[in-house]
Scaffold this motif. Structure first.
Motif, PDB file in Angstrom:
ATOM      1  N   UNK A   1       0.639  -1.118  -0.087  1.00  0.00           N
ATOM      2  CA  UNK A   1       0.009  -0.075  -0.094  1.00  0.00           C
ATOM      3  C   UNK A   1       0.961   1.316  -0.024  1.00  0.00           C
TER       4      UNK A   1
ATOM      5  N   UNK B   1       0.157   5.209   1.335  1.00  0.00           N
ATOM      6  CA  UNK B   1      -0.881   6.154   2.146  1.00  0.00           C
ATOM      7  C   UNK B   1      -0.244   7.289   2.106  1.00  0.00           C
TER       8      UNK B   1
ATOM      9  N   UNK C   1      -0.414  11.126   4.237  1.00  0.00           N
ATOM     10  CA  UNK C   1      -0.752  12.134   5.486  1.00  0.00           C
ATOM     11  C   UNK C   1      -0.357  13.436   5.310  1.00  0.00           C
TER      12      UNK C   1
ATOM     13  N   UNK D   1      -4.329   9.126   7.751  1.00  0.00           N
ATOM     14  CA  UNK D   1      -3.558   8.445   6.367  1.00  0.00           C
ATOM     15  C   UNK D   1      -4.750   8.282   5.414  1.00  0.00           C
TER      16      UNK D   1
ATOM     17  N   UNK E   1       3.742   7.278   3.029  1.00  0.00           N
ATOM     18  CA  UNK E   1       4.113   5.848   3.713  1.00  0.00           C
ATOM     19  C   UNK E   1       3.903   4.899   2.580  1.00  0.00           C
TER      20      UNK E   1
ATOM     21  N   UNK F   1       1.448  -5.645   4.258  1.00  0.00           N
ATOM     22  CA  UNK F   1       0.197  -6.278   5.246  1.00  0.00           C
ATOM     23  C   UNK F   1       0.852  -7.660   5.263  1.00  0.00           C
TER      24      UNK F   1
ATOM     25  N   UNK G   1      -1.672  -7.255  10.189  1.00  0.00           N
ATOM     26  CA  UNK G   1      -0.854  -6.390  10.793  1.00  0.00           C
ATOM     27  C   UNK G   1      -0.132  -5.337   9.542  1.00  0.00           C
ATOM     28  N   UNK G   2      -0.120  -3.975   9.511  1.00  0.00           N
ATOM     29  CA  UNK G   2       0.465  -3.232   8.533  1.00  0.00           C
ATOM     30  C   UNK G   2       1.865  -2.786   9.259  1.00  0.00           C
TER      31      UNK G   2
ATOM     32  N   UNK H   1       4.696  -0.116   8.545  1.00  0.00           N
ATOM     33  CA  UNK H   1       4.773   0.971   7.531  1.00  0.00           C
ATOM     34  C   UNK H   1       6.398   1.196   7.589  1.00  0.00           C
ATOM     35  N   UNK H   2       6.674   1.967   6.478  1.00  0.00           N
ATOM     36  CA  UNK H   2       8.150   2.428   6.280  1.00  0.00           C
ATOM     37  C   UNK H   2       8.193   3.704   7.181  1.00  0.00           C
ATOM     38  N   UNK H   3       9.434   4.238   6.980  1.00  0.00           N
ATOM     39  CA  UNK H   3       9.586   5.666   7.907  1.00  0.00           C
ATOM     40  C   UNK H   3       9.332   6.767   7.147  1.00  0.00           C
TER      41      UNK H   3
END
Lengths: 115, 114
Positions: free
Chosen positions: A34, A36, A38, A44, A90, A94, A102-103, A105-107
């Motif tokens: 994914x 996203x 923000x 998000x 981001x 998953x 659970x997702x 995320x990258x930084x």
């Protein structure tokens, strides 16, 4: 363990220029990926998703992403950015199925648009 | 416009207070999530509810107590929080039918602990 890496912490692009945000994943099976976005002070918003099939996926706001298994990448692109695209982006992967999802995320990559 | 509604948008509380965060969705989603996001960091999963039952607790301290009274509502009860708990708390939901459903996020509650 699954992970997502966004190598670029901050990118600055001129309005109207093209954009590519990088995302590399580490996952044993076919990943669910994914992107996203923000905006400051907000939640998000989903831009696009990849589960299977066509490796080039189209999203909202003119964004697209290409899944490349050989490079373990899922880079986000836009041909011409607008000032309103300035935000934090981001990439996420998953793990698990419904009920145990659970997702990770990258930084994140902060995008600045200059006139 | 987000279809996951979180209230309040901002909350300031002392370390001895008890407060609750609220999250609502009316999309028929059967999975709901709480995330914590510190400044300039990605969201981190706290809890997952599936069909109103707690399915994942990511070793969250007991001063955070989630509750899912029905399929549309998710609460996060707060008690005796610490200054390091100041963060943006995000709620998300997903349909839960099949494998191809992404999570949809609310705008979050910005929590400050004095």
């Amino acid at each position: 363990a699954q992970s997502v890496t966004q190598p670029d912490i901050h990118i600055t692009v001129s309005e109207g220029a093209s954009l590519e945000l990088r995302c590399n994943y580490s996952y044993g099976a076919t990943p669910y990926l994914f992107w996203y976005v923000q905006s400051p002070g907000q939640g998000l918003q989903l831009l696009l998703k990849y589960f299977s099939g066509d490796t080039l996926v189209q999203g909202i706001k003119g964004f697209e992403a290409e899944f490349k298994r050989s490079q373990s990448s899922f880079n986000l692109r836009k041909p011409s950015v607008h000032w309103s695209d300035a935000a934090e982006y981001f990439c996420a992967v998953r793990k698990g199925n419904f009920g145990n999802e659970k997702l990770t995320f990258g930084t994140g990559t902060r995008l600045t648009i200059i006139p | 416009d987000t279809e996951v509604t979180q209230t309040p948008k901002h909350l300031v509380m002392g370390m001895t207070n008890k407060k609750s965060l609220k999250c609502e969705q009316h999309m028929g989603h059967r999975a709901m999530y709480w995330y914590k996001q510190k400044a300039k960091k990605p969201p981190e999963l706290m809890f997952v509810y599936s069909y109103e039952k707690l399915s994942i607790n990511e070793s969250v301290p007991s001063r955070f107590s989630p509750e899912c009274p029905n399929s549309s509502l998710l609460n996060l009860h707060l008690h005796a929080l610490q200054p390091e708990d100041s963060a943006l708390y995000l709620c998300a939901s997903s349909l839960g039918q099949g494998d191809y459903q992404p999570q949809h996020f609310g705008d979050g509650t910005r929590l400050s602990i004095l």
